[in-house]
Design an enzyme around this catalytic site. Structure first.
Site, PDB file in Angstrom:
ATOM      1  N   SER A   1     -76.289  48.977  14.673  1.00  0.00           N
ATOM      2  CA  SER A   1     -76.712  50.168  15.406  1.00  0.00           C
ATOM      3  C   SER A   1     -77.024  49.656  16.883  1.00  0.00           C
ATOM      4  O   SER A   1     -76.846  50.540  17.885  1.00  0.00           O
ATOM      5  CB  SER A   1     -77.327  51.141  14.778  1.00  0.00           C
ATOM      6  OG  SER A   1     -78.768  50.622  14.975  1.00  0.00           O
ATOM      7  N   HIS A   2     -77.287  48.409  17.107  1.00  0.00           N
ATOM      8  CA  HIS A   2     -77.719  47.893  18.372  1.00  0.00           C
ATOM      9  C   HIS A   2     -76.886  46.540  18.707  1.00  0.00           C
ATOM     10  O   HIS A   2     -77.489  45.825  19.484  1.00  0.00           O
ATOM     11  CB  HIS A   2     -79.190  47.709  18.362  1.00  0.00           C
ATOM     12  CG  HIS A   2     -79.823  48.949  18.415  1.00  0.00           C
ATOM     13  ND1 HIS A   2     -80.211  49.699  17.309  1.00  0.00           N
ATOM     14  CD2 HIS A   2     -80.490  49.761  19.340  1.00  0.00           C
ATOM     15  CE1 HIS A   2     -80.813  50.675  17.623  1.00  0.00           C
ATOM     16  NE2 HIS A   2     -80.930  50.985  18.683  1.00  0.00           N
TER      17      HIS A   2
ATOM     18  N   ASP B   1     -78.009  54.627  14.059  1.00  0.00           N
ATOM     19  CA  ASP B   1     -77.355  54.576  12.550  1.00  0.00           C
ATOM     20  C   ASP B   1     -76.754  55.734  12.023  1.00  0.00           C
ATOM     21  O   ASP B   1     -75.749  55.827  11.630  1.00  0.00           O
ATOM     22  CB  ASP B   1     -78.499  54.071  11.570  1.00  0.00           C
ATOM     23  CG  ASP B   1     -78.760  52.486  11.717  1.00  0.00           C
ATOM     24  OD1 ASP B   1     -77.837  51.826  11.170  1.00  0.00           O
ATOM     25  OD2 ASP B   1     -79.723  51.967  12.070  1.00  0.00           O
TER      26      ASP B   1
END
Ligand code: NDP
Ligand code: PYC
Length: 341
Positions: A51-52, A193
């Protein structure tokens, strides 16, 4: 609602970095900003923090297209006080500002025993472990936190007000071991997420969020339109509130609600400040440093003896794996990035 997983595209980390930099330069970021952003998203992808990781490039590009980030910002470092360094990110992403402030933070922490770095006026999407790990690599204990956008309902409430407000802590360990480090959103899960669940059209677990009518929901899109819940109920809610205060008004910057108002519906990444604290065990302990740091090791051993795992263990294992095998990127994300490069 269950869908097949996307097919994956395999890449080396070096090729992924070339692609990331090409996207950022092509979309208008200058070389320094592009390098700092590339280092961050590649670190995320390398440690399987998807997610990052490379996915965040889409946000970098859409935030720039919305006019909500300065593509060639030059951070300015100000020596605020013996124990405080302030970096004005000048409307750019936070990564370059952190890199500019870190050496001064470390020097001040060594002189004073404890020091703070306040980053102001930054656009922010970073996973905080990247920064805290850099602090531990200098032999210092690190703590970092920041607001985001108002996406999270306070415990007992039903409307978004708090940010997903991450809190990260890192402790350096002897003998070349990676640091003890945790880094978590104070929401049940990072919003990024939930965005990935939405992209893959998968239902989210119970307890992560509510829809716009305040009803519990496992529909990712409905929760993104409603509110995330805090982790641990009132405890996560209080921690998130503390972060709003110490990384918002205390450092002269925006809260998550103010960041969302500043965005004014443009859909850009959050715009606010960040507070980073470094502590020097040498200053606290002098000659007894070795002895006391070893007592930290005894605590970690006792945790592992119960077959519990330390935070970041999954990440460090992923790091080893991706260094050997490269990364696997969902095909649709790979194609989007190639299109932007
Ligand atoms: P997770 O819930 O996935 O993980 C939180 C932490 O708990 C990690 O350090 C993780 O280690 C550890 N952990 C997970 N499971 C266990 C376990 N069973 N035993 C021990 N430790 C465990 O993360 P979040 O969704 O809360 O946050 C993800 C990322 O999003 C963070 O890096 C955060 O900085 C970032 N974020 C950034 C924001 C911003 O404003 N810039 C806002 C919100 C989040 P491991 O990684 O090894 O699993
Ligand atoms: O995943 O919640 C999140 C987030 C906010 C800003 C960057 N990441």
């Amino acid at each position: 609602m269950s869908q097949p997983s996307p097919t994956m595209h395999r890449m080396t980390l070096d090729d992924a970095a070339v692609l990331a930099r090409a996207v950022l330069i092509r979309q208008g970021f200058n070389a320094e900003q592009s390098q700092a952003l590339t280092r961050a998203v590649i670190a995320g992808e390398r440690d399987a923090c998807h997610s990052h990781g490379l996915y965040r490039l889409l946000n970098c590009v859409s935030t720039l297209a919305a006019g909500k980030v300065v593509a060639d910002a030059q951070p300015e470092v100000h020596d605020q006080a013996p124990g405080i360094v302030r970096v004005d990110a000048k409307g750019g992403f936070s990564q370059l500002a952190f890199e500019a402030g870190l050496p001064v933070l470390a020097t001040k922490a060594r002189e004073q025993g404890i020091a703070a770095l306040a980053i102001n006026h930054c656009v922010h999407f970073s996973a905080l472990w990247i920064e805290v790990e850099a602090i531990t690599e200098l032999g210092l204990v690190g703590l970092a936190c920041n607001p985001s956008h108002a996406w999270v309902a306070p415990a007992g409430g039903t409307r978004p007000l708090l940010g997903t407000n991450p809190l990260a802590f890192g402790w350096p360990r002897p003998d070349g071991q990676p640091p003890y480090l945790f880094d978590f959103a104070t929401s049940a899960i990072a919003r990024g997420d939930i965005e990935l669940y939405r992209r893959e059209q998968r239902p989210i677990p119970e307890g992560w969020g509510i829809d716009r009518h305040g009803q519990p929901s496992q529909d990712a899109a409905a929760v993104l339109d409603g509110a995330l819940l805090t982790f641990g109920g009132h405890k996560g809610s209080a921690l998130a509130t503390m972060i709003e205060l110490i990384a918002g008004p205390l450092i002269g910057d925006l809260t998550s609600a103010e960041s969302l108002a500043h965005d004014d519906g443009a859909g850009g990444s959050p715009y606010h400040g960040e507070l980073i604290i470094a502590m020097d065990p040498e200053r606290f302990l002098g000659d007894t440093r070795e002895h006391y740091m070893r007592r930290g090791e005894a605590l970690f051993d006792a945790i592992i003896d119960q077959d519990a795992r330390l935070p970041s263990q999954r990440r460090y294992a992923a790091r080893e794996r991706t260094r050997r095998e490269g990364i696997h990127l969902p095909d649709h994300l790979y194609r989007e990035l190639v299109e932007l490069s």
